[in-house]
Write a protein that holds these residues in place. Structure first.
Motif, PDB file in Angstrom:
ATOM      1  N   MET A 301       8.575  -4.231   0.025  1.00 43.32           N
ATOM      2  CA  MET A 301       8.192  -3.379   1.150  1.00 43.32           C
ATOM      3  C   MET A 301       6.769  -2.851   0.990  1.00 43.32           C
ATOM      4  N   ALA A 302       6.342  -2.609  -0.241  1.00 42.19           N
ATOM      5  CA  ALA A 302       4.947  -2.214  -0.473  1.00 42.19           C
ATOM      6  C   ALA A 302       4.002  -3.346  -0.079  1.00 42.19           C
ATOM      7  N   ILE A 303       4.388  -4.581  -0.391  1.00 42.52           N
ATOM      8  CA  ILE A 303       3.582  -5.735   0.022  1.00 42.52           C
ATOM      9  C   ILE A 303       3.530  -5.834   1.540  1.00 42.52           C
ATOM     10  N   ALA A 304       4.687  -5.625   2.176  1.00 43.86           N
ATOM     11  CA  ALA A 304       4.771  -5.759   3.634  1.00 43.86           C
ATOM     12  C   ALA A 304       3.894  -4.740   4.352  1.00 43.86           C
ATOM     13  N   ILE A 305       3.800  -3.520   3.824  1.00 40.50           N
ATOM     14  CA  ILE A 305       3.053  -2.479   4.525  1.00 40.50           C
ATOM     15  C   ILE A 305       1.547  -2.566   4.259  1.00 40.50           C
ATOM     16  N   ASN A 306       1.155  -3.226   3.153  1.00 43.99           N
ATOM     17  CA  ASN A 306      -0.261  -3.263   2.763  1.00 43.99           C
ATOM     18  C   ASN A 306      -0.963  -4.597   3.010  1.00 43.99           C
ATOM     19  N   ALA A 307      -0.271  -5.708   2.808  1.00 39.74           N
ATOM     20  CA  ALA A 307      -0.919  -7.016   2.904  1.00 39.74           C
ATOM     21  C   ALA A 307      -1.540  -7.298   4.274  1.00 39.74           C
ATOM     22  N   PRO A 308      -0.921  -6.856   5.387  1.00 43.04           N
ATOM     23  CA  PRO A 308      -1.531  -7.145   6.693  1.00 43.04           C
ATOM     24  C   PRO A 308      -2.915  -6.551   6.895  1.00 43.04           C
ATOM     25  N   ASN A 309      -3.343  -5.621   6.027  1.00 48.50           N
ATOM     26  CA  ASN A 309      -4.695  -5.063   6.155  1.00 48.50           C
ATOM     27  C   ASN A 309      -5.770  -6.132   6.017  1.00 48.50           C
ATOM     28  N   LEU A 310      -5.428  -7.228   5.328  1.00 50.71           N
ATOM     29  CA  LEU A 310      -6.373  -8.338   5.191  1.00 50.71           C
ATOM     30  C   LEU A 310      -6.751  -8.924   6.547  1.00 50.71           C
ATOM     31  N   GLY A 311      -5.846  -8.833   7.502  1.00 54.62           N
ATOM     32  CA  GLY A 311      -6.134  -9.354   8.835  1.00 54.62           C
ATOM     33  C   GLY A 311      -7.309  -8.650   9.491  1.00 54.62           C
ATOM     34  N   TYR A 312      -7.462  -7.359   9.228  1.00 54.58           N
ATOM     35  CA  TYR A 312      -8.585  -6.618   9.801  1.00 54.58           C
ATOM     36  C   TYR A 312      -9.905  -7.018   9.152  1.00 54.58           C
TER      37      TYR A 312
END
Length: 421
Positions: A301-312
């Motif tokens: 869940m920590a990966i899920a909430i943080n990894a999408p920041n790479l998209g920005y």
């Protein structure tokens, strides 16, 4: 305590948490979009709208009053009515010369009412539901909390964008939008009056009532409290900065490093694709925690909430003209956020366990707000210093403490399971 058994939690839990989140997102997030449309700088937006977190940070100061006196339902209904008046005040003053100061004052009034509403609403949830029900409904609770946020950040922003295009005047558009928000809050207040249970709360005899100091001190003597508070403060360190500058990034002209989207397009991103992804992520998150426990799912869940920041980061580097690229990024971000935020909410419930659930939950969420406020206050300055590409790289770097805390944290208890600590 006893409660009116005719009040179905499948009805009042969604309604109560929708009402808890709508004013929060209007005050903290939609105010960012409103001020951006009205010409306020990113640095002022980041500083002053982040400072609006303060009532949520210091709400533990008055949370024992709600714990020891009064009725939770009466408290949150009163606060919800005050919120409707505060948003009406914002709507009626956006056209004044000193609109920034005056509307901030109304947002401050709303922020204190909203923080108090949160204490009372969370208190009702904790005393009206059994522990297994709390675990079962946490997915629905966090989902509808986020639906309320998307309602504000999505549908209400779409309406504001439509009015901007219709009137050709952002001031008039946001005036009518905020008046409408005041009407929405009044409607939600009536719904909660009819749907929430009437709980007879167990009262401590006056002679035996603990002092405010005792209520606070029992929280800070909990096992592993230092590590637990570090987790609460740092789990969303990256997101606390991203959330303040994401909308300005979408709205800023391409010459300034943004994507040049309209207010309606930003509302559409969060109000359609975001809603679907968030619902799926939040519901799945609640289900898997209920079945397997928080310990098994914390790192994913920590990966899920943080990894999408790479998209920005990619968006800021490439500045794509296609609307589909930012749409995909928002879709993935909201899906991951819904899934990962479920872990955060369950942990706060764990942390509030004990004699003074309402006050201790308020303390836990106060630290949560502090973890959002301080990084958010510097986000606008960081963006202006680093520009958008450098800023989003910084946001990704800021997720490192989140992973460290997710790995190190201990769990006060698991619903129906052995403690992971």
């Amino acid at each position: 305590m006893t409660q009116n058994s005719s009040k179905n939690p499948w009805i009042w839990v969604p309604s109560l948490y929708l009402t808890e989140s709508v004013p929060y997102v209007i005050i903290i997030t939609v105010s960012v979009i409103m001020y951006k449309s009205l010409g306020v700088s990113n640095s002022d937006i980041g500083l002053y709208t982040s400072f609006l977190y303060l009532p949520w940070v210091i709400k533990p100061i008055w949370s024992p009053i709600l714990e020891l006196f009064g009725n939770k339902k009466q408290w949150f209904l009163s606060m919800q009515f005050i919120l409707s008046l505060a948003f009406l005040g914002v709507g009626l003053t956006t056209g004044l010369n000193q609109f920034f100061v005056i509307t901030l004052a109304f947002f401050w009034m709303g922020a204190f009412a909203s923080a108090t509403n949160d204490i009372a609403s969370d208190g009702l949830y904790l005393i009206a539901l059994k522990p297994d029900q709390q675990s079962f409904f946490v997915g629905m609770r966090s989902t509808f909390y986020r639906v309320g946020m998307i309602t504000g950040q999505g549908l209400i922003v779409i309406a504001a964008g439509y009015l901007e295009e219709t009137f050709g005047d952002p001031t008039q558009a946001w005036s009518w939008t905020m008046i409408g928000v005041g009407g929405l809050m009044l409607l939600l207040t009536v719904i909660n009056f009819l749907s929430t249970p009437n709980v007879i709360e167990k009262r401590v005899e006056k002679a035996d009532r603990p002092s405010f100091g005792e209520v606070f001190s029992t929280f800070f003597t909990k096992k592993n409290i230092g590590l637990s508070l570090a987790f609460v403060l740092f789990y969303r360190l990256g997101e606390s900065q991203l959330v303040k500058m994401a909308s300005p990034f979408f709205l800023d002209d391409r010459s300034e490093g943004g994507l040049g989207l309209t207010v309606s397009e930003v509302g559409f991103l969060y109000g359609t694709l975001g809603v679907i992804a968030l619902l799926v992520g939040g519901i799945v998150g609640g289900i898997v925690i209920s079945r397997h426990g928080l310990g098994r799912w914390m790192i994913p869940m920590a990966i899920a909430i943080n990894a999408p920041n790479l998209g920005y980061v990619l968006l800021s580097w490439q500045q794509p003209e296609s609307f589909y690229f930012p749409a995909i990024v928002v879709l993935i971000e909201q899906l991951g956020y819904g899934f990962g935020f479920a872990a955060y909410m369950v942990f706060l419930i764990y942390l509030a366990e004990g004699l003074f659930k309402t006050a201790h939950y308020a303390l836990a969420t106060g630290f949560m707000a502090l973890g959002m406020m301080i990084p958010g206050m510097i986000s606008g300055y960081m963006q202006e210093w680093l520009n958008y590409p450098g800023f989003f790289v910084w946001v990704v770097i800021a997720t490192i403490p989140s992973f460290a805390m997710a790995y190190l944290v201990k769990y006060p208890r698991e619903f129906g399971k052995k403690s992971e600590s």
